[in-house]
Structure formats: C-alpha cells, structure tokens
Enzyme design. Structure first.
Site, short mmCIF file in Angstrom:
data_model
loop_
_atom_site.label_atom_id
_atom_site.label_comp_id
_atom_site.label_asym_id
_atom_site.label_seq_id
_atom_site.Cartn_x
_atom_site.Cartn_y
_atom_site.Cartn_z
NE ARG A 164 -4.15 -1.86 0.41
CZ ARG A 164 -4.09 -3.26 -0.04
NH1 ARG A 164 -3.01 -3.68 -0.51
NH2 ARG A 164 -5.06 -3.96 0.21
CB SER A 238 -8.63 -1.32 4.47
OG SER A 238 -8.97 -3.07 4.15
CD GLU A 333 -5.51 1.07 2.47
OE1 GLU A 333 -6.61 1.59 1.79
OE2 GLU A 333 -5.66 -0.18 2.28
P1 FAD Z 1 -8.75 8.81 -4.95
O1 FAD Z 1 -9.44 8.28 -3.81
O2 FAD Z 1 -9.36 9.65 -5.85
O3 FAD Z 1 -7.47 9.09 -4.65
C1 FAD Z 1 -6.52 8.36 -3.61
C2 FAD Z 1 -5.14 8.93 -3.70
O4 FAD Z 1 -4.43 8.97 -4.89
C3 FAD Z 1 -5.09 10.50 -3.27
O5 FAD Z 1 -4.15 10.95 -2.52
C4 FAD Z 1 -5.26 11.35 -4.65
O6 FAD Z 1 -4.47 12.44 -4.68
C5 FAD Z 1 -4.28 10.28 -5.46
N1 FAD Z 1 -4.38 10.12 -6.98
C6 FAD Z 1 -5.56 9.80 -7.70
N2 FAD Z 1 -5.57 9.60 -9.09
C7 FAD Z 1 -4.35 10.23 -9.15
C8 FAD Z 1 -3.28 10.43 -10.37
N3 FAD Z 1 -3.92 10.50 -11.53
N4 FAD Z 1 -2.31 10.89 -10.04
C9 FAD Z 1 -1.45 11.10 -9.06
N5 FAD Z 1 -2.37 11.03 -8.04
C10 FAD Z 1 -3.59 10.60 -7.89
N6 FAD Z 1 -7.76 -0.68 -2.34
C11 FAD Z 1 -6.94 -1.70 -2.56
O7 FAD Z 1 -5.66 -1.73 -2.87
N7 FAD Z 1 -7.37 -3.05 -2.40
C12 FAD Z 1 -8.61 -3.22 -2.22
O8 FAD Z 1 -9.09 -4.47 -2.05
C13 FAD Z 1 -9.68 -2.06 -1.99
N8 FAD Z 1 -10.91 -2.37 -1.76
C14 FAD Z 1 -11.84 -1.21 -1.60
C15 FAD Z 1 -13.04 -1.58 -1.29
C16 FAD Z 1 -13.68 -0.28 -1.27
C17 FAD Z 1 -15.31 -0.82 -0.99
C18 FAD Z 1 -13.56 0.77 -1.26
C19 FAD Z 1 -14.47 1.95 -1.15
C20 FAD Z 1 -12.15 1.01 -1.51
C21 FAD Z 1 -11.07 -0.01 -1.62
N9 FAD Z 1 -10.02 0.39 -1.79
C22 FAD Z 1 -9.09 -0.97 -2.04
C23 FAD Z 1 -9.34 1.62 -1.89
C24 FAD Z 1 -9.49 2.09 -3.28
O9 FAD Z 1 -10.27 1.52 -4.02
C25 FAD Z 1 -8.03 2.29 -4.16
O10 FAD Z 1 -7.12 2.85 -3.37
C26 FAD Z 1 -8.22 3.00 -5.44
O11 FAD Z 1 -7.02 2.75 -6.01
C27 FAD Z 1 -8.40 4.65 -5.20
O12 FAD Z 1 -8.69 4.89 -6.41
P2 FAD Z 1 -9.34 6.55 -6.66
O13 FAD Z 1 -9.40 6.65 -7.93
O14 FAD Z 1 -10.78 6.46 -6.01
O15 FAD Z 1 -8.53 7.51 -5.95
N1 EPU Z 2 -11.08 -10.34 10.23
C1 EPU Z 2 -11.51 -10.33 11.61
N2 EPU Z 2 -12.40 -9.53 12.05
C2 EPU Z 2 -13.11 -8.45 11.26
C3 EPU Z 2 -12.31 -8.52 9.79
C4 EPU Z 2 -11.46 -9.41 9.66
O1 EPU Z 2 -11.40 -11.28 12.33
O2 EPU Z 2 -13.77 -7.81 11.56
C5 EPU Z 2 -10.17 -11.43 9.94
C6 EPU Z 2 -10.55 -12.30 8.88
O3 EPU Z 2 -11.35 -13.23 9.40
C7 EPU Z 2 -9.39 -13.02 8.15
C8 EPU Z 2 -8.39 -11.91 8.62
O4 EPU Z 2 -8.74 -10.81 9.39
O5 EPU Z 2 -9.11 -14.11 9.02
C9 EPU Z 2 -8.15 -10.96 7.11
O6 EPU Z 2 -9.53 -10.48 6.55
P1 EPU Z 2 -9.90 -10.23 5.27
O7 EPU Z 2 -9.44 -11.36 4.26
O8 EPU Z 2 -11.15 -9.60 4.95
O9 EPU Z 2 -8.87 -9.24 4.74
P2 EPU Z 2 -8.14 -7.93 5.26
O10 EPU Z 2 -6.99 -8.04 5.56
O11 EPU Z 2 -9.13 -7.39 6.33
C10 EPU Z 2 -7.05 -7.19 3.14
C11 EPU Z 2 -6.96 -5.72 2.38
C12 EPU Z 2 -8.24 -5.68 1.46
C13 EPU Z 2 -8.41 -6.50 0.36
C14 EPU Z 2 -8.35 -8.05 1.10
C15 EPU Z 2 -8.22 -9.03 0.34
C16 EPU Z 2 -5.40 -4.49 3.64
C17 EPU Z 2 -5.56 -3.08 4.60
N3 EPU Z 2 -6.56 -4.62 3.12
O12 EPU Z 2 -8.33 -7.07 4.15
O13 EPU Z 2 -8.00 -4.32 0.86
O14 EPU Z 2 -9.52 -6.51 -0.44
O15 EPU Z 2 -7.08 -8.12 2.17
O16 EPU Z 2 -6.94 -9.36 -0.40
O17 EPU Z 2 -4.49 -4.99 3.34
C18 EPU Z 2 -8.40 -1.86 0.84
O18 EPU Z 2 -7.26 -1.88 0.82
O19 EPU Z 2 -9.24 -1.10 1.01
C19 EPU Z 2 -8.95 -3.27 0.92
C20 EPU Z 2 -10.21 -3.35 1.15
#
Ligand code: FAD
Ligand code: EPU
Length: 337
Positions: A164, A238, A333
């Site tokens: 990240r 997250s 994050e």
């Molecule tokens: P923004 O929120 O618009 O921007 C994020 C940051 O990047 C800001 O600091 C912004 O200034 C900068 N930025 C954006 N675009 C540019 C650009 N073109 N050039 C330079 N800087 C820029 N993330 C994960 O890694 N894994 C996940 O599984 C994951 N699951 C998610 C689930 C949900 C329900 C939600 C709401 C979010 C999740 N995220 C996850 C976080 C998010 O989706 C990612 O970080 C995504 O890449 C953000 O994209 P955005 O375009 O919305 O960025």
């Molecule tokens: N868990 C709990 N309680 C909770 C949530 C999770 O006990 O309330 C336990 C789960 O049971 C599991 C472990 O924690 O054993 C990990 O949970 P999960 O698989 O849901 O993944 P996570 O570690 O919570 C990370 C990323 C996610 C990504 C998933 C799948 C980070 C900070 N988050 O979540 O990314 O989608 O793994 O790879 O690394 C994001 O970055 O926004 C994001 C959603």
C-alpha cells in the site's frame, strides 16, 4: 477549460463527505493539464489530484484547486511471445479496465476485480487484493509534473512500490498527475488461487475449468459478501493497513491471545488489523452517523450525515485502543485531507 468555484465534493468521494473545493477543474488531456498548471492564478494554490475518491477522507473544505483526472482510452502498446502491454488512461474506471482485460483474455488483473476507483490511482498505493498487487503486473506509467509541465516516465523501480505504498503516496504526493499506466499482462494465464477463499468460492460456483473470468467472478462474489457497497454506505475500504510487527512482538501477543490472525511477511509478521479492532469491541459500533462496519472491522463507515472530523476522531480512538490492548501501532491507509 471550465474552472468551477465552491464545488461540493460529496459526489466525488465514496465516504460521501460534504466538503467543498474552492476551485475544481477536470483535466482530460495533456493540453488541459498544461493549461491549468501554467495558469498564474493558481501558481501558489494548493493542488489535490482526484480520481474516483474511493481512498480519501475530507476532514475540512479544500481551500485550493482540485484537479479531477479524466484521461481516457485503453490501447495495446506492444507485445511479445509472453506478454501484451496494455496502456490505460488514468481516468478509466479500474473495474471496467479489468473487465476489458478479461474480455480480451489478457491475464493478471482478474484477482483485482471490483476494487473501486480509477486506473490512475492504482499505482499510488500499489492496490492489492486476493494475492496480487499492481506491482506484479506493472510495466510503466506516465505522469505530468505540475511544477515543470513535463511528462515523466516511471518504471517499476522508480515507483518504489511497497505494501500500500509508492513514491506518489509519499515523496511526490500531489506533485505529479499520473496520466496513464501500462500493464504487462500474460497471454497465457498463470492462475493465482493461493488465497483460500477463492478456491472455496470456485467450488461453490461449480467451476470445473479454471479461467480468468471465473476467478474474477469468484473475487466479485467474495468482495460483495464482505465489503459494504459505497453506493449504500459511505466508506473507503480498509481504513488502516494491516500492521507488520516483529517476530518477538507477535510471540508476545500470541501468549495472551492465541487466536491472533497472522501471516509471514518477509522476516516479520503481518497481523490482521480487522481482528485486532474487533477484539477491542469496535465491530458494529455506531454513534450518530459514523461507525465501524458490522461485517468488517477494518472499514469505517458513514451512514449519511457524518463529518470527516467525526470519522477521523473515531479512527484515532480505534488506533489508541489497539495500541493499549496489543501494543501495536496501526497506520491509516486512507489519504486524509
Ligand atoms: P482517490 O481516492 O481519488 O485518490 C487516492 C489518492 O491517490 C489521493 O491521494 C489522490 O490525490 C491520489 N491520486 C488519485 N489519482 C491520481 C493521479 N491520477 N495522479 C496522482 N495521484 C492521484 N484498495 C486496495 O488496494 N485493495 C482493495 O481491495 C480495496 N478495496 C476497496 C473496497 C472499497 C469498498 C473501497 C471504497 C475502497 C477500496 N480500496 C481498495 C481503496 C481504493 O479503491 C483504492 O485505493 C483505489 O485505487 C483508489 O482510487 P481512486 O481513483 O478512487 O483514488
Ligand atoms: N477479520 C476479523 N474481523 C474483522 C475483519 C477481518 O477477524 O472484522 C479477520 C478475517 O476473518 C480474516 C483476516 O482478518 O481471517 C483478514 O480479513 P480479510 O480477508 O477480510 O482481509 P483484510 O486483511 O481485512 C485485506 C486488504 C483488503 C483486501 C483484502 C483481500 C488491507 C489493509 N486490506 O483486508 O484491501 O481486499 O485483504 O485481499 O491490506 C483496501 O485496501 O481498502 C482493502 C479492502
């Protein structure tokens, strides 16, 4: 170019926070980027680059210029026996890009299905899910440097990717507008189902023959069952990173809490922050319109009328309680503005 003033950002961030931007411009070409960045009116104005707003928390109005990135287009930019190089505009929706790749049988991003936001932000925090990170499929990106109006090319080494993390999240924050990202995708898929939940879901779906489309569907199913849809409940995924701790600290925690969820991470140990937060009693917590999601304690939520400050203060309380109970420092994050 149309530069708007006092623009509500509510529809531009998935937390649904009603902050305002003093100035707001959408850029969709290098000419637009050049025009806005060389405008003397804004030479000393703070700038914030915005994609889909899915990883950002506004704690106040932004008293500067928001540059909403809208660069479009997906094209093949070369290939060899093994790989196809696919270049995507930063303003393309990430999941639509993933679906495009699946449709054309370009493999490597299927595990990253359904992550909200745009292509341009994907290298920013080296997005990751279900065993894959952007760095695994990244070839290069182009970024417009605001101070010099130059288009600069970044290789994977230049981006300095980590969990990240990248140079754009730290050293170069808001200094470069990422305009396109080129991915190195496999012509012959190398399936990654190392994440236990994927295999389980594929079985549940009755999949006999593995394909990138099936993996994508499995990932979408798992995600939809766990994570709140921002269209229904405001959130940014997250809120914290999973903390990486020393072997010694993990052993110490394990003595008192034998069920602690941990994974090896190089010479250290990564702990599941969701589990730590849940143990502190936060899961499902709600006060007024802000809280901690009922199914995923790592996700802070806005039920409608929460302010960015309320969510930020809640995140601090969560961090303090995890520190007190486990001696572990959580790191946010989400990008705080
Ligand atoms: P923004 O929120 O618009 O921007 C994020 C940051 O990047 C800001 O600091 C912004 O200034 C900068 N930025 C954006 N675009 C540019 C650009 N073109 N050039 C330079 N800087 C820029 N993330 C994960 O890694 N894994 C996940 O599984 C994951 N699951 C998610 C689930 C949900 C329900 C939600 C709401 C979010 C999740 N995220 C996850 C976080 C998010 O989706 C990612 O970080 C995504 O890449 C953000 O994209 P955005 O375009 O919305 O960025
Ligand atoms: N868990 C709990 N309680 C909770 C949530 C999770 O006990 O309330 C336990 C789960 O049971 C599991 C472990 O924690 O054993 C990990 O949970 P999960 O698989 O849901 O993944 P996570 O570690 O919570 C990370 C990323 C996610 C990504 C998933 C799948 C980070 C900070 N988050 O979540 O990314 O989608 O793994 O790879 O690394 C994001 O970055 O926004 C994001 C959603």
């Amino acid at each position: 170019m149309n530069i708007r003033e006092d623009v509500s950002l509510k529809q531009y961030n998935t937390f649904g926070i009603a902050a305002k931007a003093k100035f707001f411009a959408e850029v969709s070409s290098l000419a637009d980027a050049h025009e806005i960045c060389s405008d003397k009116q804004f030479s000393k104005t703070d700038k914030l680059i915005l994609g889909g707003g899915s990883n950002i928390l506004f704690t106040k109005d932004f008293d500067g210029l928001v540059i909403k990135n809208n660069f479009k287009g997906i094209e093949v930019d070369g290939d060899n026996d093994e790989y196809v190089f696919v270049k995507a505009g930063a303003g393309e929706n990430w999941h639509s890009f993933v679906l495009h790749c699946i449709e054309h049988n370009y493999a490597g991003v299927e595990n990253l299905s359904l992550i909200p936001g745009n292509v341009g932000a994907s290298p920013m925090q080296n997005i990751g899910a279900y065993g894959v990170e952007i760095k695994d499929v990244f070839h290069e990106l182009e970024a417009f440097e605001i101070a010099t109006s130059e288009l600069v090319r970044f290789s994977s080494a230049d981006c300095n990717f980590g969990y990240r993390e990248s140079v754009f999240k730290n050293k170069y924050r808001n200094q470069f507008i990422i305009t396109s990202v080129t991915f190195r995708l496999n012509k012959t898929p190398k399936f990654n189902i190392s994440y236990g939940a994927i295999e389980h879901e594929l079985q549940k779906m009755g999949v006999k023959e593995l394909s990138i489309a099936a993996i994508s569907k499995a990932v979408c199913n798992i995600r939809s069952s766990k994570l709140p849809d921002p269209k229904q409940i405001g959130n940014a995924g997250s809120f914290f990173k999973n903390p990486v701790v020393s072997y010694e600290l993990h052993e110490k925690i394990k003595k008192e809490f034998p069920n602690v969820i941990a994974y090896p991470s190089g010479s250290e140990i990564k702990l599941a922050a969701g589990w730590l937060i849940e143990q502190c009693g936060w899961k499902g917590y709600r006060k007024n319109d802000f809280g901690v999601h009922i199914n995923q304690a790592l996700v802070l939520v806005n039920y409608g009328g929460a302010s960015g400050d309320e969510l930020y203060n809640l995140s601090q309380e969560v961090m303090d309680s995890v520190q007190k109970k486990f001696g572990v420092s959580l790191e946010r994050e989400v990008n705080i503005v």
